[in-house]
Design an enzyme around this catalytic site. Structure first.
Site, mmCIF file in Angstrom:
data_model
loop_
_atom_site.group_PDB
_atom_site.id
_atom_site.type_symbol
_atom_site.label_atom_id
_atom_site.label_comp_id
_atom_site.label_asym_id
_atom_site.label_seq_id
_atom_site.Cartn_x
_atom_site.Cartn_y
_atom_site.Cartn_z
ATOM 1 C CE LYS A 226 -2.995 2.660 3.090
ATOM 2 N NZ LYS A 226 -3.604 2.726 4.438
ATOM 3 C CG ASP A 231 -5.412 8.653 4.466
ATOM 4 O OD1 ASP A 231 -6.230 9.267 3.740
ATOM 5 O OD2 ASP A 231 -5.729 7.751 5.256
ATOM 6 C CE LYS A 238 -6.133 9.381 7.870
ATOM 7 N NZ LYS A 238 -6.636 8.271 8.690
ATOM 8 C CG ASP A 249 -1.795 5.496 5.148
ATOM 9 O OD1 ASP A 249 -1.684 4.456 5.817
ATOM 10 O OD2 ASP A 249 -2.879 5.859 4.645
ATOM 11 C CG ASP A 308 -9.625 8.045 6.841
ATOM 12 O OD1 ASP A 308 -8.570 8.081 6.162
ATOM 13 O OD2 ASP A 308 -9.631 8.103 8.080
ATOM 14 C CD GLU A 310 -6.628 5.748 2.513
ATOM 15 O OE1 GLU A 310 -5.498 5.371 2.870
ATOM 16 O OE2 GLU A 310 -7.543 6.002 3.315
ATOM 17 N NE ARG A 312 -10.789 -0.681 4.123
ATOM 18 C CZ ARG A 312 -11.343 -0.808 5.310
ATOM 19 N NH1 ARG A 312 -12.536 -1.369 5.437
ATOM 20 N NH2 ARG A 312 -10.722 -0.383 6.385
#
Length: 459
Positions: A226, A231, A238, A249, A308, A310, A312
């Protein structure tokens, strides 16, 4: 490898380190001079784990270090010493209580790491002299860990999707691998719609980077990471606290890149594919909205319950593409859920697997190299938590229950039956300085996974 040097002949130019514990401390004292024994008594040294004593000769020159250790924890035994001892060269004495000297040397090297891209280090680490054979075995693991830490520690301004691609290209050049990427609208033409949807709002175009290496007759290994370089949470923004460290991230991508490097450096008999979807989850007029429905590469329709969730979304297209190659093994690394940290804390990556034998072998490999993982269940009744009223399923749901499990269950839908799959939900971060684990980016599960792959493919 500034933290390790090849042992010099006769150790004439390095200082001996003797490891000891409460059970063997008396024997260690018997090897010392009367003056050194008095100094130990005056200093209160009792060989407790994590303590050390500096011993000099009659001229006041440092000649020996006694270190209290826990013999069953060799990785931590010397990890605090690179910056605890004076700058000099040291070697492990033949006397000592540690059986696994190589693991102790690895701990030293991990403790010597410094991220110096933006400021000068206050001092250089002390160095540990090791044999040429030990150096050959340790160097790849140390360099892989440093690579993960460097990539994760670098702020997004200097580690966006393009820079992440550059890191993969450098790795490919080193090992004569093929590297290509799909950038921006090329993702739509090549049928990677969820990667594009997550990254389209950023001024830095989303991309999928693919590295290919190995011989066609070898079993296919697909490694996915990933790569959310930052993010914000998207339109489901967030909080400031939640966003503060979101440069990390892309930690899953950093792990995948480092593991691919280890596989190629060891010349494992596999046909390797590394896939890194690299994006920024940003906020703009064209940002992905809650309630949108995306038709994924695999043909499933997904309702965006939460922007959020995102990670996956970008992983599902990469996993689907990797599965099309009919791999012998498909694995992924991701800083996927806070729920995994709530369940297991910051040190234990959560392992999910659809193959019990592969999971058991990976867990055993992690224990052997002191890189622990913890298996969590793919509890399929929880799939109902991702139900959607208008799409095949959603990327998240209204309940906070079992967040790490439902994320893994989402990903599992993109792995065909019969394809062995291992998913690591990792933190990739140390919140505070500890021996061998400096604050910042951290490799968690890379050594375990590499040890498992060596067993699986090289015996």
């Amino acid at each position: 490898m500034s933290a390790l040097i090849e042992r010099q002949s006769g150790n004439r130019h390095s200082i001996a380190i003797e490891t000891t514990d409460a059970a063997h401390y008396a024997a260690s004292r018997r090897r010392l001079t009367a003056a050194q024994k008095r100094w130990l008594g005056d200093s209160g040294f009792q060989a407790a784990p994590g303590t050390f004593a500096l011993l000099s000769d009659t001229a006041g020159k440092l000649v020996r270090v006694l270190v209290g250790v826990e013999p069953q924890q060799p990785l931590a035994a010397l990890a605090a010493l690179p910056f605890g001892l004076p700058e000099a060269s040291y070697h492990l004495a033949d006397e000592g209580v540690l059986d696994n000297r190589e693991q102790a040397a690895l701990g030293w090297a991990l403790g010597a790491y410094q991220f110096d891209r933006y400021r000068q280090p206050k001092r250089a680490p002390a160095r540990l002299a090791v044999s040429a054979a030990e150096l050959l075995a340790l160097a790849p693991l140390v360099e892989a860990t440093a690579l993960v830490r460097d990539l994760v520690n670098t702020p997004t301004e200097d580690m966006g999707p393009e820079q992440l691609s550059d890191a993969i290209r450098r790795l490919g050049k080193t090992h004569k691998a093929k590297v290509r990427d799909w950038v921006g609208d090329e993702l739509l033409k090549a049928n990677f719609p969820t990667i594009h949807a997550v990254g389209r709002a950023s001024h830095r175009e989303p991309r999928l980077v693919e590295l290919s290496w190995g011989r066609k007759e070898h079993p296919r290994l697909v490694v996915v990471g990933k790569g959310v370089c930052f993010d914000t949470g998207g339109l489901d923004l967030k909080s400031s606290d939640g966003m503060r460290w979101m440069k990390k991230d892309m930690g899953g991508a950093a792990h995948a890149i480092a593991l691919a490097g280890l596989v190629m450096q060891a010349s494992l008999p596999v046909r390797l594919t590394l896939l890194v979807p690299a994006v920024e989850n940003a906020v703009a007029g064209n940002a992905m909205r809650p309630g949108e429905v995306i038709t994924t590469r695999a043909g499933h329709t997904v309702e965006v319950d939460n922007t959020d969730a995102e990670g996956r979304l970008i992983l599902c297209d990469a996993l689907a593409y990797g599965a099309e190659q009919q791999p012998d093994l498909l694995l992924d690394f991701a800083t996927l859920t806070g729920a995994a940290r709530v369940a297991l804390g910051p040190d234990l990556p959560a392992l999910f697997a659809n193959d019990d034998a592969a999971a058991a072998a990976l867990l055993a490999a992690g224990r052997a190299v002191d890189d622990p993982l913890w298996q969590m269940p793919l509890w399929r009744p929880y799939r109902k938590m991702l139900d959607s009223y208008l799409a095949d399923f959603a990327n998240a749901g209204p309940s906070r229950h079992a967040g790490a499990i439902t994320a893994a269950l989402y990903l599992e839908r993109f792995v065909p039956d019969g394809t062995p799959w291992l998913h690591l939900d990792t933190y990739a971060w140390n919140d505070a300085d500890r021996p061998g684990r400096p604050r910042g980016g951290e490799a968690m599960g890379v050594r375990a996974m590499f040890a498992y792959l060596q067993q699986r493919y090289a015996g």
